[in-house]
Design a protein around this motif. Sequence first.
Motif, short mmCIF file in Angstrom:
data_model
loop_
_atom_site.label_atom_id
_atom_site.label_comp_id
_atom_site.label_asym_id
_atom_site.label_seq_id
_atom_site.Cartn_x
_atom_site.Cartn_y
_atom_site.Cartn_z
N ALA A 9 5.16 5.27 17.66
CA ALA A 9 4.09 5.28 16.66
C ALA A 9 3.68 6.70 16.34
N GLU A 13 3.81 8.87 12.91
CA GLU A 13 2.66 9.61 12.40
C GLU A 13 3.08 11.01 11.96
N MET A 39 3.39 5.48 7.31
CA MET A 39 1.99 5.20 7.65
C MET A 39 1.83 3.78 8.19
N LEU A 40 2.38 2.82 7.45
CA LEU A 40 2.26 1.42 7.85
C LEU A 40 2.91 1.15 9.21
N SER A 42 3.53 3.31 11.60
CA SER A 42 2.80 4.03 12.64
C SER A 42 1.57 3.24 13.09
N VAL A 43 0.78 2.79 12.14
CA VAL A 43 -0.45 2.06 12.49
C VAL A 43 -0.12 0.70 13.09
N TRP A 44 0.92 0.04 12.59
CA TRP A 44 1.35 -1.25 13.14
C TRP A 44 1.76 -1.10 14.61
N LEU A 46 0.89 1.32 16.64
CA LEU A 46 -0.32 1.67 17.40
C LEU A 46 -1.08 0.40 17.77
N GLY A 47 -1.20 -0.51 16.82
CA GLY A 47 -1.89 -1.77 17.11
C GLY A 47 -1.20 -2.57 18.20
N TYR A 59 -5.39 5.82 21.12
CA TYR A 59 -5.66 6.53 19.88
C TYR A 59 -5.53 8.04 20.07
N TRP A 62 -1.85 8.98 20.41
CA TRP A 62 -1.22 8.83 19.09
C TRP A 62 -1.55 10.03 18.20
#
Length: 105
Positions: A9, A13, A39-40, A42-44, A46-47, A59, A62
């Motif tokens: 992730a 980023e 972006m999508l 990376s955040v996915w 991370l979740g 967080y 990351w």
Amino acid sequence: MNWAILVVAGLFEIGWAIGLKYTEGFTRLWPSVATGLSMLISVWLLGIAMKTLPVGTAYAVWVGIGAMGTVVLGILLFDDPASPLRLISLLLIGAGIVGLKLASG
């Protein structure tokens, strides 16, 4: 496994942060598409990693991976300054990432 997902992730980023430079304010189609996908993803990821990792640790790691990679690529690709203070600051960010990992077990 979630630590590995978190690292990936962070790599995505870096991809979107560097990609922003190539979008030229989102006026170039394909760099903008690639940046948006990064972006999508990376955040996915991370979740997913946050399912088992502490939210603050995940967080911060990351962001730290993203910041370190973006600074290094900025130096290599865009001739951003590589002053001693910037490089020492990178080491401090890296130490923080390692410390958070060690503190999380």
